[in-house]
Scaffold this motif. Structure first.
Motif, PDB file in Angstrom:
ATOM      1  N   UNK A 128       0.833  -1.207   0.000  1.00 38.41           N
ATOM      2  CA  UNK A 128       0.000   0.000   0.000  1.00 38.41           C
ATOM      3  C   UNK A 128       0.867   1.256   0.000  1.00 38.41           C
ATOM      4  N   UNK A 129       1.937   1.233   0.765  1.00 34.47           N
ATOM      5  CA  UNK A 129       2.841   2.379   0.848  1.00 34.47           C
ATOM      6  C   UNK A 129       3.536   2.616  -0.497  1.00 34.47           C
ATOM      7  N   UNK A 130       3.864   1.523  -1.196  1.00 32.96           N
ATOM      8  CA  UNK A 130       4.500   1.647  -2.508  1.00 32.96           C
ATOM      9  C   UNK A 130       3.541   2.265  -3.523  1.00 32.96           C
ATOM     10  N   UNK A 131       2.251   1.957  -3.393  1.00 35.83           N
ATOM     11  CA  UNK A 131       1.243   2.519  -4.299  1.00 35.83           C
ATOM     12  C   UNK A 131       0.881   3.966  -3.946  1.00 35.83           C
ATOM     13  N   UNK A 132       1.181   4.358  -2.710  1.00 33.56           N
ATOM     14  CA  UNK A 132       0.842   5.707  -2.244  1.00 33.56           C
ATOM     15  C   UNK A 132       2.081   6.391  -1.668  1.00 33.56           C
ATOM     16  N   UNK A 133       3.050   6.718  -2.511  1.00 37.39           N
ATOM     17  CA  UNK A 133       4.318   7.285  -2.013  1.00 37.39           C
ATOM     18  C   UNK A 133       4.151   8.627  -1.306  1.00 37.39           C
ATOM     19  N   UNK A 134       3.010   9.308  -1.530  1.00 35.79           N
ATOM     20  CA  UNK A 134       2.815  10.612  -0.872  1.00 35.79           C
ATOM     21  C   UNK A 134       2.722  10.480   0.648  1.00 35.79           C
ATOM     22  N   UNK A 135       2.424   9.267   1.112  1.00 27.72           N
ATOM     23  CA  UNK A 135       2.340   9.048   2.557  1.00 27.72           C
ATOM     24  C   UNK A 135       3.679   8.674   3.172  1.00 27.72           C
ATOM     25  N   UNK A 136       4.710   8.517   2.338  1.00 22.33           N
ATOM     26  CA  UNK A 136       6.037   8.176   2.844  1.00 22.33           C
ATOM     27  C   UNK A 136       6.691   9.403   3.473  1.00 22.33           C
ATOM     28  N   UNK A 137       7.061   9.294   4.727  1.00 21.84           N
ATOM     29  CA  UNK A 137       7.669  10.425   5.430  1.00 21.84           C
ATOM     30  C   UNK A 137       9.132  10.584   5.041  1.00 21.84           C
ATOM     31  N   UNK A 138       9.593  11.831   5.038  1.00 19.81           N
ATOM     32  CA  UNK A 138      10.991  12.117   4.723  1.00 19.81           C
ATOM     33  C   UNK A 138      11.501  13.235   5.622  1.00 19.81           C
TER      34      UNK A 138
END
Length: 257
Positions: A128-138
């Motif tokens: 799911x995280x791979x499909x929604x990279x906008x939710x990946x924190x940086x």
């Protein structure tokens, strides 16, 4: 009875060697449900046990360069003060009454359920995280979230002795999805060493560590981990993890009921 404790240590050690998880999530419930130890003694002894075994694991992973020390540092910034605070709260409670023991038992049950969820749905969460990279924190948000995760794990591990393994590894992987599996495992073990050491020393201070029990568990678990690692080459990991998840689910239901 010490033979039974050693056999239990062997059993848990084999599972840890097979799957990389299951130490605290099986050992603590085993001590409370099967052998009748109080939740406080089970947690304290298991934390001392984990600090020793994870220490050896960290040495091995460090030698292979599998530890991301920046992530370890962030987790420790959150988890170590949280562990100290949790110990002080337990100390201020004085003699643990029935309500406190019930609360610890409930926390153990919830921690086991979290371990089951992390075992069953880790791949789906990463997909799911791979499909929604906008939710990946940086950047800063990633660092702050890592410290916050450390706080949660610090309290969870100190009160229940569970969470530093599968739960911690899953959260690290969600925050840092580009880390290699070996790096996740090495980082998870490395931050857990000071956490379990401080929490374990806190429980020594509280008087909740059974030293004879600890020795018997170590005698069984050390060869058990080696044996499990050998068996992992022959048994399908999916089958072993499914069996472990089923076992932990039944344990959790028993603990919270």
């Amino acid at each position: 009875m010490s033979v039974a404790y050693t056999v239990s240590g062997l059993f848990v050690g084999v599972l840890v060697g097979l799957t990389g998880v299951g130490g605290g999530s099986l050992m603590t419930p085993l001590l409370t449900l099967l052998f009748g130890f109080s939740p406080a003694t089970a947690v304290g002894t298991d934390l001392a046990f984990a600090a020793i075994t994870k220490g050896f694991g960290t040495i091995a992973h460090r030698a292979h360069g599998h530890v991301q020390w920046q992530v370890v540092r962030r987790l420790c910034i959150g988890s170590l003060p949280a562990a100290v605070a949790a110990i002080l709260v337990l100390k201020s409670a004085g003699e643990l009454n029935a309500q406190w023991l019930h609360a610890i038992r409930l926390t153990i049950g919830v921690s086991v359920l979290l371990t089951v969820l992390s075992l069953l749905f880790r791949k789906q969460l990463l997909a799911w995280l791979a499909r929604n990279p906008r939710f990946q924190l940086e950047g800063r948000s990633q660092a702050v979230a890592t410290v916050a995760v450390g706080v949660v794990l610090g309290v969870l591990v100190t009160v229940s002795s569970i969470g530093a393994g599968a739960v911690g590894a899953t959260l690290i992987l969600l925050l840092y999805p580009h880390m290699k599996p070996a790096e996740v495992a090495g980082t998870d073990i490395a931050y857990a060493v000071p956490l379990t050491a401080i929490a374990g020393l806190g429980h020594v201070w509280l008087g909740t560590v059974d030293w004879n029990l600890l020795l018997a568990l170590l005698v069984g678990s050390i060869p058990g981990i080696w044996l499990g690692a050998q068996l992992s080459r022959a048994l399908p990991e999916r089958l072993v993890r499914a069996a472990l998840a089923t076992t932990l689910t039944l344990v959790a239901i028993k603990l919270v009921s």
